[in-house]
Design an enzyme around this catalytic site. Structure first.
Site, PDB file in Angstrom:
ATOM      1  N   VAL A   1     -11.061   4.242   2.266  1.00  0.00           N
ATOM      2  CA  VAL A   1     -10.483   5.016   1.172  1.00  0.00           C
ATOM      3  C   VAL A   1      -9.581   4.148   0.294  1.00  0.00           C
ATOM      4  O   VAL A   1      -9.005   3.162   0.759  1.00  0.00           O
ATOM      5  CB  VAL A   1      -9.687   6.231   1.698  1.00  0.00           C
TER       6      VAL A   1
ATOM      7  N   GLY B   1       0.764  -1.235   0.000  1.00  0.00           N
ATOM      8  CA  GLY B   1       0.000   0.000   0.000  1.00  0.00           C
ATOM      9  C   GLY B   1       0.795   1.284   0.000  1.00  0.00           C
ATOM     10  O   GLY B   1       0.400   2.266  -0.606  1.00  0.00           O
TER      11      GLY B   1
ATOM     12  N   ASP C   1      -4.515   2.923  10.756  1.00  0.00           N
ATOM     13  CA  ASP C   1      -5.906   2.651  11.095  1.00  0.00           C
ATOM     14  C   ASP C   1      -5.939   2.266  12.570  1.00  0.00           C
ATOM     15  O   ASP C   1      -5.997   3.128  13.433  1.00  0.00           O
ATOM     16  CB  ASP C   1      -6.428   1.542  10.181  1.00  0.00           C
TER      17      ASP C   1
END
Length: 183
Positions: A157, A48, A107
């Site tokens: 997102v 990511g 997160d």
């Protein structure tokens, strides 16, 4: 998943390509100010953070060592599994070095906590964490990142390296994925 233009699956754009580019440039300058007298190991958390990492290392004007580590807590879902899966270790010898961990999003903060604890056992000189996005509502301060690009609310997102089940990483912006795509 229907094969469509990826943009159709986006509810709204949170950060445009231009906004991201400007912020990443600022972060590169901030990191350089911190490490101009050092040669840090800048480690990208795959997959990511790879797009953010590529732009960040170009914005950093000093010497550094590239590295890549594979750590995941998501799999193909939309929330953290709560379990850390360590897939790829550092290639560089990091003992006695300044290490910068580059993450896409904080997160729950569990991945960064795991990495910080791991690096303590590797006898590094220092650890700095930087994330493109800080989903501040989902973690406590002790699981936070040292630096971040943007604070976001608890929304799912994608784009600019962030994905859903491997898709949407190539979007040049960060957008909220429509719920009907992953429900």
């Amino acid at each position: 998943m229907n094969i469509t233009t990826a943009d159709r699956d986006i509810e709204c754009i949170l950060y445009t390509e231009e906004e991201i580019k400007k912020r990443v440039s600022e972060l590169g300058e901030e990191l350089y100010d911190l490490y101009k007298d050092s040669v840090p190991v800048m480690a990208c958390v795959l997959k990511g953070a790879s797009v953010f990492y590529a732009d960040l290392v170009r914005a950093y004007k000093g010497h550094m060592l590239f590295d890549f580590i594979g750590v995941s807590s998501y799999g193909s879902g939309t929330t953290s599994s709560g379990r850390i899966n360590f897939k790829k270790d550092f290639d560089n010898d990091i003992k006695g070095k300044d290490v910068i961990i580059v993450e896409d999003i904080v997160d729950t903060g569990l991945t960064l906590k795991y990495l910080k604890e791991l690096l303590k056992t590797r006898e590094v000189k220092s650890v700095q964490t930087i994330a493109l996005l800080n989903k501040y509502e989902c973690h406590t301060e002790d699981l936070d990142t040292d630096m971040y690009g943007f604070r976001i609310e608890n929304r799912f997102v994608v784009g600019y390296g962030l994905d859903y089940a491997g898709y949407y990483r190539n979007l040049p912006y960060i957008g909220v994925l429509k719920k009907e795509v992953y429900s």
